[in-house]
Design a protein around this motif. Structure first.
Motif, PDB file in Angstrom:
ATOM      1  N   LEU A  96       1.306  -1.128   0.533  1.00 27.22           N
ATOM      2  CA  LEU A  96       0.089  -0.483  -0.110  1.00 27.22           C
ATOM      3  C   LEU A  96       1.151   0.999  -0.497  1.00 27.22           C
ATOM      4  O   LEU A  96       1.753   1.540   0.783  1.00 27.22           O
ATOM      5  N   VAL A  97       0.211   2.053  -0.682  1.00 28.05           N
ATOM      6  CA  VAL A  97       1.189   3.202  -1.012  1.00 28.05           C
ATOM      7  C   VAL A  97      -0.469   4.452  -0.268  1.00 28.05           C
ATOM      8  O   VAL A  97      -1.464   4.358  -1.801  1.00 28.05           O
ATOM      9  N   LEU A  98      -0.092   4.930   0.805  1.00 29.85           N
ATOM     10  CA  LEU A  98      -1.191   6.051   1.258  1.00 29.85           C
ATOM     11  C   LEU A  98      -0.805   7.382   0.874  1.00 29.85           C
ATOM     12  O   LEU A  98      -0.381   8.042   1.361  1.00 29.85           O
ATOM     13  N   GLY A  99      -1.836   7.525  -0.655  1.00 29.25           N
ATOM     14  CA  GLY A  99      -1.355   8.961  -1.303  1.00 29.25           C
ATOM     15  C   GLY A  99      -2.599  10.233   0.052  1.00 29.25           C
ATOM     16  O   GLY A  99      -4.029   9.585  -0.370  1.00 29.25           O
ATOM     17  N   LEU A 100      -2.114  11.064   0.055  1.00 31.30           N
ATOM     18  CA  LEU A 100      -3.049  12.125   0.836  1.00 31.30           C
ATOM     19  C   LEU A 100      -3.203  13.379   0.212  1.00 31.30           C
ATOM     20  O   LEU A 100      -2.038  14.021  -0.108  1.00 31.30           O
ATOM     21  N   GLY A 101      -4.211  14.325   0.544  1.00 26.30           N
ATOM     22  CA  GLY A 101      -4.250  14.962   0.017  1.00 26.30           C
ATOM     23  C   GLY A 101      -5.413  15.980   0.172  1.00 26.30           C
ATOM     24  O   GLY A 101      -5.744  15.797   1.441  1.00 26.30           O
ATOM     25  N   VAL A 102      -5.120  17.400  -0.011  1.00 30.23           N
ATOM     26  CA  VAL A 102      -6.103  18.765   0.829  1.00 30.23           C
ATOM     27  C   VAL A 102      -7.512  18.994  -0.155  1.00 30.23           C
ATOM     28  O   VAL A 102      -8.104  19.608   0.329  1.00 30.23           O
ATOM     29  N   SER A 103      -8.024  18.986  -1.442  1.00 38.83           N
ATOM     30  CA  SER A 103      -8.326  18.217  -1.558  1.00 38.83           C
ATOM     31  C   SER A 103      -8.868  20.316  -2.471  1.00 38.83           C
ATOM     32  O   SER A 103      -7.688  20.916  -2.194  1.00 38.83           O
ATOM     33  N   HIS A 104      -9.591  20.717  -2.365  1.00 40.93           N
ATOM     34  CA  HIS A 104      -9.959  21.907  -2.886  1.00 40.93           C
ATOM     35  C   HIS A 104     -11.216  22.649  -1.782  1.00 40.93           C
ATOM     36  O   HIS A 104     -12.567  22.570  -1.414  1.00 40.93           O
ATOM     37  N   THR A 105     -11.168  23.708  -1.552  1.00 42.74           N
ATOM     38  CA  THR A 105     -12.325  25.111  -1.000  1.00 42.74           C
ATOM     39  C   THR A 105     -13.453  24.592  -1.606  1.00 42.74           C
ATOM     40  O   THR A 105     -14.765  24.734  -1.431  1.00 42.74           O
ATOM     41  N   ALA A 106     -14.281  24.307  -2.998  1.00 42.27           N
ATOM     42  CA  ALA A 106     -14.558  24.613  -3.625  1.00 42.27           C
ATOM     43  C   ALA A 106     -15.581  22.635  -3.679  1.00 42.27           C
ATOM     44  O   ALA A 106     -16.357  23.146  -3.308  1.00 42.27           O
ATOM     45  N   LEU A 107     -14.710  21.599  -2.820  1.00 46.71           N
ATOM     46  CA  LEU A 107     -15.162  20.864  -3.156  1.00 46.71           C
ATOM     47  C   LEU A 107     -15.443  20.150  -1.580  1.00 46.71           C
ATOM     48  O   LEU A 107     -15.953  18.918  -1.405  1.00 46.71           O
ATOM     49  N   THR A 108     -15.103  20.962  -0.774  1.00 45.99           N
ATOM     50  CA  THR A 108     -15.887  20.526   0.450  1.00 45.99           C
ATOM     51  C   THR A 108     -15.763  20.966   1.663  1.00 45.99           C
ATOM     52  O   THR A 108     -14.749  22.457   1.996  1.00 45.99           O
ATOM     53  N   PRO A 109     -16.280  21.097   2.291  1.00 47.23           N
ATOM     54  CA  PRO A 109     -17.048  22.904   3.182  1.00 47.23           C
ATOM     55  C   PRO A 109     -15.439  23.301   5.145  1.00 47.23           C
ATOM     56  O   PRO A 109     -15.840  23.790   5.132  1.00 47.23           O
ATOM     57  N   ARG A 110     -14.993  22.128   4.495  1.00 43.98           N
ATOM     58  CA  ARG A 110     -14.225  21.689   5.848  1.00 43.98           C
ATOM     59  C   ARG A 110     -13.526  22.582   5.602  1.00 43.98           C
ATOM     60  O   ARG A 110     -11.644  22.792   6.448  1.00 43.98           O
ATOM     61  N   TYR A 111     -12.742  22.664   4.468  1.00 40.66           N
ATOM     62  CA  TYR A 111     -11.663  22.523   3.957  1.00 40.66           C
ATOM     63  C   TYR A 111     -10.715  24.964   4.559  1.00 40.66           C
ATOM     64  O   TYR A 111     -11.511  25.425   5.672  1.00 40.66           O
ATOM     65  N   SER A 112      -9.708  24.108   5.398  1.00 36.81           N
ATOM     66  CA  SER A 112      -9.532  25.210   6.276  1.00 36.81           C
ATOM     67  C   SER A 112      -7.917  25.188   6.325  1.00 36.81           C
ATOM     68  O   SER A 112      -7.636  24.316   6.996  1.00 36.81           O
ATOM     69  N   ARG A 113      -6.879  26.015   6.447  1.00 35.85           N
ATOM     70  CA  ARG A 113      -5.869  26.064   6.855  1.00 35.85           C
ATOM     71  C   ARG A 113      -4.628  24.737   6.609  1.00 35.85           C
ATOM     72  O   ARG A 113      -5.128  23.105   7.509  1.00 35.85           O
ATOM     73  N   PRO A 114      -5.536  24.430   4.918  1.00 30.33           N
ATOM     74  CA  PRO A 114      -4.710  22.957   4.544  1.00 30.33           C
ATOM     75  C   PRO A 114      -3.238  22.520   4.870  1.00 30.33           C
ATOM     76  O   PRO A 114      -2.548  21.633   5.479  1.00 30.33           O
ATOM     77  N   TYR A 115      -1.928  23.366   5.410  1.00 29.21           N
ATOM     78  CA  TYR A 115      -0.798  22.849   5.332  1.00 29.21           C
ATOM     79  C   TYR A 115      -0.893  22.461   6.801  1.00 29.21           C
ATOM     80  O   TYR A 115      -0.593  21.596   7.825  1.00 29.21           O
ATOM     81  N   SER A 116      -1.039  23.234   7.943  1.00 27.38           N
ATOM     82  CA  SER A 116      -1.641  22.119   9.399  1.00 27.38           C
ATOM     83  C   SER A 116      -2.517  21.164   9.400  1.00 27.38           C
ATOM     84  O   SER A 116      -2.602  20.724  10.264  1.00 27.38           O
ATOM     85  N   ALA A 117      -3.904  21.282   8.750  1.00 32.55           N
ATOM     86  CA  ALA A 117      -4.538  20.480   8.678  1.00 32.55           C
ATOM     87  C   ALA A 117      -3.377  19.170   8.205  1.00 32.55           C
ATOM     88  O   ALA A 117      -4.200  17.988   8.725  1.00 32.55           O
ATOM     89  N   MET A 118      -2.400  19.480   7.380  1.00 34.93           N
ATOM     90  CA  MET A 118      -1.801  18.092   6.986  1.00 34.93           C
ATOM     91  C   MET A 118      -1.449  17.570   7.979  1.00 34.93           C
ATOM     92  O   MET A 118      -0.720  16.440   8.474  1.00 34.93           O
ATOM     93  N   ARG A 119      -0.146  18.656   8.472  1.00 37.83           N
ATOM     94  CA  ARG A 119       0.507  18.259   9.238  1.00 37.83           C
ATOM     95  C   ARG A 119      -0.217  17.419  10.612  1.00 37.83           C
ATOM     96  O   ARG A 119      -0.173  16.391  11.167  1.00 37.83           O
ATOM     97  N   ASP A 120      -1.174  17.802  11.083  1.00 37.58           N
ATOM     98  CA  ASP A 120      -1.773  17.236  12.258  1.00 37.58           C
ATOM     99  C   ASP A 120      -2.007  16.122  12.071  1.00 37.58           C
ATOM    100  O   ASP A 120      -2.354  14.675  12.211  1.00 37.58           O
ATOM    101  N   TYR A 121      -2.871  15.578  10.243  1.00 34.55           N
ATOM    102  CA  TYR A 121      -2.967  14.090  10.120  1.00 34.55           C
ATOM    103  C   TYR A 121      -2.187  13.361   9.766  1.00 34.55           C
ATOM    104  O   TYR A 121      -2.217  11.948  10.742  1.00 34.55           O
ATOM    105  N   LEU A 122      -0.749  13.817   9.671  1.00 36.63           N
ATOM    106  CA  LEU A 122       0.753  12.548   9.372  1.00 36.63           C
ATOM    107  C   LEU A 122       1.303  12.514  11.206  1.00 36.63           C
ATOM    108  O   LEU A 122       1.243  11.350  11.327  1.00 36.63           O
ATOM    109  N   THR A 123       0.820  13.652  11.988  1.00 33.75           N
ATOM    110  CA  THR A 123       0.817  12.981  13.692  1.00 33.75           C
ATOM    111  C   THR A 123       0.178  12.496  14.113  1.00 33.75           C
ATOM    112  O   THR A 123       0.183  11.288  14.604  1.00 33.75           O
ATOM    113  N   ALA A 124      -0.545  12.118  13.551  1.00 40.06           N
ATOM    114  CA  ALA A 124      -2.046  11.126  14.481  1.00 40.06           C
ATOM    115  C   ALA A 124      -1.726   9.682  13.103  1.00 40.06           C
ATOM    116  O   ALA A 124      -2.020   8.342  14.425  1.00 40.06           O
ATOM    117  N   LEU A 125      -1.656  10.223  11.854  1.00 39.13           N
ATOM    118  CA  LEU A 125      -0.642   8.662  11.821  1.00 39.13           C
ATOM    119  C   LEU A 125       0.284   7.609  12.188  1.00 39.13           C
ATOM    120  O   LEU A 125       0.484   6.759  12.743  1.00 39.13           O
TER     121      LEU A 125
END
Length: 292
Positions: A96-125
């Motif tokens: 498995l190769v887990l490819g992760l992304g932050v998508s786009h503002t037009a596609l998700t209402p939760r989109y906010s501070r993408p860099y920080s959100a990705m950083r925190d997501y990786l920490t959770a993993l």
């Protein structure tokens, strides 16, 4: 798994490799197994797949790497992803190769501070009971900040809809050791004018998404290049299109610019019902012209 040395140069990217329709699962299994036998080194499941899609393709194959391209961090909680990773059989887990992304503002209402959100997501993993190893995850990095995070917290980057110039810039940001696997759109058509029109019909939806257009502006394109679904200059920079030799030469340019691996998406004349096609005739044609 060392992505740089183990994945080879060419993989297939397809949104058709996952589906919520149980009647399509057999067809997907057959297509995945054929792609493995054709010699492609990785299968990239496009169209914001869930983990179930990756598990299904892993179960249909024996050797090939299977990547999510991309799994949206807004739609899938890190704890759930880590738990599903832990539940895979050991042999499948290793592929498995887990490819992760932050998508786009037009596609998700939760989109906010993408860099920080990705950083925190990786920490959770990292902190999960069974962590998803950094060497088995990659980020859909378009801009320099996300590319730096990909370098520091994952195996590397899998940018979508990018040019060879972007590939060269990203390689410089990542350094020599990180994995770089841009998605490349391919239009196989000996009529170059018709190939460009096929590319434009595909490109139109992406020119409405600021993450892509802002990246293209950083690369030196202008608003004029976005008019009428893309100038010839833009289309030729974003697609490998034309006859077999022209396509092969264009793919070689991405490798020369610094790509370790190319995730090839076959683009067909656009109709809504074809967005998740399994392009098996074109995949076979690519297998004939590429050194797999």
């Amino acid at each position: 798994m060392d992505l740089t040395s183990d994945l080879g140069t060419f993989g297939i990217w397809s949104a058709g490799l996952h589906s919520d329709d149980p009647n399509r699962l057999g067809e997907i299994r057959e297509a995945a197994a054929e792609l493995e036998e054709l010699g492609f080194a990785a299968l990239w499941i496009g169209g914001s797949p869930g983990f179930e899609g990756a598990a299904h393709v892993l179960g249909a194959t024996r050797r090939v790497a299977v990547g999510t391209s991309i799994l949206s961090i807004w739609e899938h909680e890190a704890a759930d992803v880590a738990a599903r990773y832990a539940a895979l059989p050991p042999g499948a887990r290793e592929r498995l190769v887990l490819g992760l992304g932050v998508s786009h503002t037009a596609l998700t209402p939760r989109y906010s501070r993408p860099y920080s959100a990705m950083r925190d997501y990786l920490t959770a993993l990292d902190d999960a009971p069974v962590p998803v190893p950094a060497e088995q995850r990659v980020l859909a990095a378009l801009g320099p900040k996300m590319a730096g995070l990909a370098r520091d917290r994952s195996a590397g980057a899998i940018p979508y809809l990018v040019t060879t110039d972007h590939t060269a810039r990203t390689r410089e940001l990542l350094g020599e050791d990180a994995f770089l696997a841009p998605e490349v759109n391919v239009v196989l058509d000996t009529d170059l004018g018709r190939a460009r029109e096929t590319a434009r019909s595909f490109l139109a939806r992406y020119l409405a998404l600021p993450n892509y257009t802002n990246n293209l502006l950083r690369l030196g394109f202008t608003e004029d290049d976005f008019k009428d679904d893309g100038s010839d200059r833009l289309v030729d920079a974003l697609f490998a299109l034309g006859d077999e030799q022209r396509v092969r030469d264009r793919l070689d340019e991405y490798v020369a610019a610094g790509a370790d691996h190319l995730a090839l998406q076959v683009v067909l004349p656009q109709r809504k019902e074809r967005l998740r096609d399994l392009s098996r005739p074109q995949w076979r044609e690519l297998a004939q012209i590429l050194p797999l």
